[in-house]
Design a protein around this motif. Structure first.
Motif, mmCIF file in Angstrom:
data_model
loop_
_atom_site.group_PDB
_atom_site.id
_atom_site.type_symbol
_atom_site.label_atom_id
_atom_site.label_comp_id
_atom_site.label_asym_id
_atom_site.label_seq_id
_atom_site.Cartn_x
_atom_site.Cartn_y
_atom_site.Cartn_z
ATOM 1 N N ALA A 98 23.213 -19.807 25.847
ATOM 2 C CA ALA A 98 24.639 -19.633 25.558
ATOM 3 C C ALA A 98 24.855 -18.501 24.560
ATOM 4 O O ALA A 98 25.788 -17.696 24.701
ATOM 5 N N GLU A 99 23.993 -18.417 23.551
ATOM 6 C CA GLU A 99 24.101 -17.335 22.567
ATOM 7 C C GLU A 99 23.857 -15.978 23.226
ATOM 8 O O GLU A 99 24.557 -14.991 22.937
ATOM 9 N N ALA A 100 22.859 -15.925 24.110
ATOM 10 C CA ALA A 100 22.562 -14.666 24.807
ATOM 11 C C ALA A 100 23.727 -14.248 25.701
ATOM 12 O O ALA A 100 24.099 -13.067 25.742
ATOM 13 N N LEU A 101 24.317 -15.207 26.373
ATOM 14 C CA LEU A 101 25.446 -14.892 27.244
ATOM 15 C C LEU A 101 26.672 -14.479 26.431
ATOM 16 O O LEU A 101 27.478 -13.669 26.906
ATOM 17 N N ARG A 102 26.811 -15.011 25.230
ATOM 18 C CA ARG A 102 27.925 -14.574 24.386
ATOM 19 C C ARG A 102 27.724 -13.120 23.957
ATOM 20 O O ARG A 102 28.680 -12.330 23.939
ATOM 21 N N ILE A 103 26.487 -12.757 23.603
ATOM 22 C CA ILE A 103 26.197 -11.360 23.272
ATOM 23 C C ILE A 103 26.460 -10.475 24.487
ATOM 24 O O ILE A 103 27.067 -9.396 24.383
ATOM 25 N N PHE A 104 26.003 -10.935 25.623
ATOM 26 C CA PHE A 104 26.205 -10.219 26.890
ATOM 27 C C PHE A 104 27.698 -9.972 27.112
ATOM 28 O O PHE A 104 28.141 -8.845 27.376
ATOM 29 N N GLY A 105 28.486 -11.029 27.016
ATOM 30 C CA GLY A 105 29.927 -10.912 27.235
ATOM 31 C C GLY A 105 30.611 -10.057 26.188
ATOM 32 O O GLY A 105 31.518 -9.278 26.501
ATOM 33 N N ARG A 106 30.167 -10.191 24.942
ATOM 34 C CA ARG A 106 30.788 -9.430 23.864
ATOM 35 C C ARG A 106 30.607 -7.931 24.068
ATOM 36 O O ARG A 106 31.551 -7.149 23.886
ATOM 37 N N GLU A 107 29.406 -7.515 24.475
ATOM 38 C CA GLU A 107 29.151 -6.088 24.689
ATOM 39 C C GLU A 107 29.872 -5.567 25.927
ATOM 40 O O GLU A 107 30.391 -4.452 25.923
ATOM 41 N N PHE A 108 29.891 -6.362 26.981
ATOM 42 C CA PHE A 108 30.626 -5.956 28.177
ATOM 43 C C PHE A 108 32.106 -5.784 27.852
ATOM 44 O O PHE A 108 32.738 -4.786 28.235
ATOM 45 N N TYR A 109 32.665 -6.755 27.156
ATOM 46 C CA TYR A 109 34.096 -6.717 26.853
ATOM 47 C C TYR A 109 34.429 -5.544 25.920
ATOM 48 O O TYR A 109 35.411 -4.815 26.154
ATOM 49 N N ALA A 110 33.616 -5.355 24.882
ATOM 50 C CA ALA A 110 33.868 -4.266 23.931
ATOM 51 C C ALA A 110 33.755 -2.906 24.609
ATOM 52 O O ALA A 110 34.576 -2.007 24.368
ATOM 53 N N THR A 111 32.750 -2.741 25.475
ATOM 54 C CA THR A 111 32.584 -1.465 26.173
ATOM 55 C C THR A 111 33.745 -1.208 27.129
ATOM 56 O O THR A 111 34.258 -0.087 27.213
ATOM 57 N N GLY A 112 34.155 -2.253 27.837
ATOM 58 C CA GLY A 112 35.284 -2.103 28.755
ATOM 59 C C GLY A 112 36.563 -1.723 28.026
ATOM 60 O O GLY A 112 37.326 -0.869 28.491
ATOM 61 N N ARG A 113 36.800 -2.345 26.868
ATOM 62 C CA ARG A 113 37.993 -2.019 26.075
ATOM 63 C C ARG A 113 37.898 -0.602 25.505
ATOM 64 O O ARG A 113 38.905 0.115 25.446
ATOM 65 N N ALA A 114 36.698 -0.202 25.098
ATOM 66 C CA ALA A 114 36.524 1.142 24.539
ATOM 67 C C ALA A 114 36.766 2.216 25.599
ATOM 68 O O ALA A 114 37.324 3.281 25.297
ATOM 69 N N LEU A 115 36.357 1.929 26.822
ATOM 70 C CA LEU A 115 36.584 2.888 27.900
ATOM 71 C C LEU A 115 38.044 2.954 28.296
ATOM 72 O O LEU A 115 38.484 3.901 28.940
ATOM 73 N N GLY A 116 38.811 1.930 27.905
ATOM 74 C CA GLY A 116 40.230 1.894 28.214
ATOM 75 C C GLY A 116 40.472 1.333 29.591
ATOM 76 O O GLY A 116 39.559 1.185 30.415
ATOM 77 N N ALA A 117 41.730 1.001 29.851
ATOM 78 C CA ALA A 117 42.105 0.469 31.165
ATOM 79 C C ALA A 117 41.806 1.509 32.233
ATOM 80 O O ALA A 117 41.992 2.709 32.030
ATOM 81 N N ALA A 118 41.298 1.033 33.334
ATOM 82 C CA ALA A 118 40.976 1.955 34.432
ATOM 83 C C ALA A 118 42.223 2.711 34.865
ATOM 84 O O ALA A 118 43.296 2.134 35.027
ATOM 85 N N GLU A 119 42.063 4.019 35.004
ATOM 86 C CA GLU A 119 43.190 4.842 35.440
ATOM 87 C C GLU A 119 43.624 4.430 36.842
ATOM 88 O O GLU A 119 42.802 4.315 37.750
ATOM 89 N N GLN A 120 44.905 4.170 37.002
ATOM 90 C CA GLN A 120 45.389 3.719 38.308
ATOM 91 C C GLN A 120 45.184 4.824 39.341
ATOM 92 O O GLN A 120 45.602 5.958 39.156
ATOM 93 N N LEU A 121 44.501 4.457 40.391
ATOM 94 C CA LEU A 121 44.195 5.439 41.429
ATOM 95 C C LEU A 121 45.449 5.808 42.199
ATOM 96 O O LEU A 121 46.297 4.960 42.479
ATOM 97 N N SER A 122 45.526 7.075 42.562
ATOM 98 C CA SER A 122 46.646 7.534 43.367
ATOM 99 C C SER A 122 46.424 7.155 44.820
ATOM 100 O O SER A 122 45.341 6.720 45.218
ATOM 101 N N SER A 123 47.464 7.343 45.622
ATOM 102 C CA SER A 123 47.358 7.017 47.047
ATOM 103 C C SER A 123 46.276 7.847 47.714
ATOM 104 O O SER A 123 45.517 7.344 48.556
ATOM 105 N N SER A 124 46.187 9.118 47.346
ATOM 106 C CA SER A 124 45.177 9.984 47.958
ATOM 107 C C SER A 124 43.769 9.558 47.547
ATOM 108 O O SER A 124 42.828 9.614 48.355
ATOM 109 N N ASP A 125 43.606 9.114 46.279
ATOM 110 C CA ASP A 125 42.291 8.653 45.829
ATOM 111 C C ASP A 125 41.871 7.397 46.591
ATOM 112 O O ASP A 125 40.715 7.265 47.005
ATOM 113 N N ILE A 126 42.811 6.479 46.761
ATOM 114 C CA ILE A 126 42.512 5.238 47.490
ATOM 115 C C ILE A 126 42.166 5.554 48.937
ATOM 116 O O ILE A 126 41.235 4.975 49.517
ATOM 117 N N LYS A 127 42.923 6.476 49.526
ATOM 118 C CA LYS A 127 42.654 6.860 50.917
ATOM 119 C C LYS A 127 41.268 7.463 51.048
ATOM 120 O O LYS A 127 40.532 7.173 52.003
#
Length: 630
Positions: free
Chosen positions: A554-583
């Motif tokens: 459980a402690e290892a998974l908390r470290i795992f989750g903490r780093e994933f969450y912090a890195t994801g927040r640091a990278l910022g919300a994913a830029e919304q893809l445009s219609s052409s990008d999705i296509k």
């Protein structure tokens, strides 16, 4: 029922002393028909009672209160329904007299059923309170509550892994692995192309394909003009023989016709398609195949099976349809269990160095952060990181909070946060669904208005006001002479107008792609959270290891989750893809799944490079459209 039982009792006693025809008495161990009917009625009444009221053993006080409230609610609702339905049913059978008789029965039921519900509810609450101490004790020991058996059990992760591995091995063994003489098949051309017997296993077919593909690949045979055709034929043979259903059909019916073969080559593997669309390859060990991909795969298979059934029998009965959906539901549950077990095994392997002190916290944290940064480079990487990370942190905080904090206060706080997150996720799905429906309705309305406008223009071109019959005839000849549509008042032929309509409809659909993808991601988010929850529970309830090791996990998974969450927040919300990008991603996803269906290996780096090239080409086409001067 009581009247029936009371009136039948004397008859049973009397009949038991009367000899049967032929002067022979019944054996003492046999039952009369009345007794059998009585037992059947009692069994039916018992089943109805258990369906109406919640009488199963509650896990703890909370479950007891929940069960009690359900019983009270069901009893009250059933009483109200009986009060309305009984008089109506009585009136239909016996007029006014039946109405008043049914009213009396309904009133009695309206009183008896809620009272019964209250009594059973109080009983369930009492049972739950009595079971609370046992629940606390078993939870501390890491036991799991079996919902089906209604008892506490020890769960073993390795045992469940072995169960699925044995099941998969048995399926592989039973699937086209017969020893002895070759099986008789209608056509063996594809087997001969790959150089394998009709009894070849899936692994043998795959090895044979790679061996033969290297010999006829166009890059390896630049001087052979037929190399491309040979390679394509070889890919078709592998695609059919590597799939159990298509292989069985080929063995029975031979090669499909040209149309069916084209359909096979055009099949889209939902797992590969959505993996490319969302860039989920790197996180697949932790979350498995996305729910949306599994659902799409099941829908496609169901559609094919129904078409085959209708083609053979002409129609499908309701019973067969219900049985099919029931089997599909059970298969989906089993597939989800396998997914959770695989993810649990992958998580266990990933955190093993920390749990066994091979890596200290600093080394383990650095390795997780490095992995998170690599995942974050994909299109939806930051979203995957934040969702997986938050789910792990909340689960770990709840588990460790109940185990280590005073009166489990930290656990209750984490549970409240988890429930709030679930509510927010559900609201996000509802909001995205409403938004997608609104955008889709608007696109449909715009296309419909365009069609109506075209119809009006066409009518006006054939109905010129104040024109003579001769002028109308001339106008008709000019517009439709020799069967070739001429230009209308706007100077465009019907074919040109229809082409414009199709183009505008495609543009409207393309504009709605981001909203549709937003809904798909919202569903993925909830699916990921639920899967991580089940995976975490398997790892921390594993009776194959000590309580201390479960805490360490459980402690290892908390470290795992903490780093994933912090890195994801640091990278910022994913830029919304445009219609052409999705296509562009969708086009590459289709090409990737078709290439993999032919046995070609394509890495994630390859797909991302292809996506970037597709976006660049689309951008160039917008700058310099066809026919425009540069």
């Amino acid at each position: 029922m009581s009247q029936h039982l009371g009136s039948s009792a004397p008859n049973l006693a009397t009949n038991s002393s009367i000899p049967e025809a032929g002067g022979k008495d019944k054996p003492s161990g046999s039952k009369s028909q009345e007794e059998l009917n009585e037992d059947a009625e009692l069994e039916e009444a018992s089943e109805l009672f258990n369906q109406l009221f919640s009488t199963r053993r509650p896990k703890d006080a909370v479950a007891g209160v929940s069960s009690g409230l359900k019983s009270v609610a069901k009893g009250t609702l059933a009483g109200a329904v009986s009060l309305i339905a009984q008089p109506i049913a009585g009136a239909q059978q016996d007029g006014v007299r039946g109405f008043f008789s049914g009213l009396a029965t309904g009133v009695a039921s309206a009183v008896a059923l809620p009272v019964t519900g209250v009594c059973i509810g109080a009983y369930q609450v009492g049972r739950g309170v009595m079971n609370s101490a046992e629940a606390v004790k078993n939870t501390k020991e890491g036991k799991q509550w079996d919902i089906e058996k209604r008892e506490w059990i020890n769960y073993y992760l390795d045992q469940e892994i072995a169960e699925f591995e044995n099941s998969d091995n048995m399926k592989k063994k039973d699937s086209f692995c017969v020893t002895g003489p070759e099986r008789k098949v209608k056509d063996r051309e594809y087997y001969d192309l790959l150089g394998v017997s009709t009894n070849a296993s899936q692994s043998e077919i795959k090895k044979a394909y790679y061996r033969e593909a290297r010999k006829v690949h166009p890059d390896k045979c630049p001087d052979d003009p037929e190399a491309a055709s040979k390679f394509q034929t070889l890919g078709t043979a592998y695609q059919i023989l590597s799939n159990e259903q298509s292989r069985a059909n080929y063995d029975k019916n031979g090669k499909p016709d040209a149309t069916a073969n084209a359909n096979i080559e055009g099949e889209i593997d939902p797992h590969v398609f959505f993996a490319v669309m969302f860039g989920s390859v790197l996180v697949e060990p932790y979350i498995g195949e996305l729910w949306i991909a599994s659902t799409a795969d099941s829908v496609l298979k169901d559609a094919v099976e129904q078409q085959n059934a209708q083609g053979k029998d002409g129609n499908v009965s309701d019973d067969e349809d219900i049985a099919h959906h029931s089997a599909s539901s059970e298969e989906a549950k089993l597939k989800q269990r396998k997914r959770e077990v695989r993810c649990a095994a992958n998580f266990r392997k990933r955190i093993m160095p920390y749990c066994t002190d091979i890596e200290d916290e600093t080394m383990f944290t650095d390795s997780i952060r490095e992995e998170a940064l690599k995942i974050g480079k994909s299109a939806y990487g930051s979203l995957f990181l934040t969702n997986i990370g938050l789910a792990l942190v909340l689960e770990a905080d709840e588990f460790l909070g109940f185990q280590t904090s005073f009166l489990g206060l930290d656990g209750h706080v984490a549970r409240a946060k988890k429930r709030l997150n679930a509510v927010n996720t559900n609201f996000a799905i509802v909001g995205a669904g409403i938004k997608a429906a609104r955008v889709g309705r608007k696109a449909y309305k715009d296309v419909e208005q365009l069609q109506q406008h075209h119809m009006k223009q066409r009518e006006q071109s054939f109905n010129v006001p104040k024109a003579s019959a001769e002028d109308k005839s001339k106008n008709l000849r000019e517009n439709m002479g020799d069967g070739i549509p001429k230009a209308g008042e706007d100077g465009k032929t019907d074919e040109q107008t229809e082409a414009e309509q199709a183009l505008i409809a495609a543009q409207k659909l393309e504009e709605s792609l981001p909203v549709i993808l937003e809904l798909a991601w919202a569903i993925n988010n909830r699916d990921i959270t639920r899967t991580v929850k089940k995976v975490f529970k398997k790892l921390t309830s594993d009776a194959g290891v000590s309580i201390e090791m479960r805490h360490r996990r459980a402690e290892a998974l908390r470290i795992f989750g903490r780093e994933f969450y912090a890195t994801g927040r640091a990278l910022g919300a994913a830029e919304q893809l445009s219609s052409s990008d999705i296509k562009a991603r969708a086009e590459v996803a289709v090409m990737t799944t078709m290439a993999k269906a032919q046995g070609q290996e394509i890495s994630e780096e390859d797909t991302e490079q292809m996506i970037n090239q597709a976006k660049t080409m689309a951008s160039e086409q917008k700058k310099y459209p066809a026919g425009a001067p540069e």
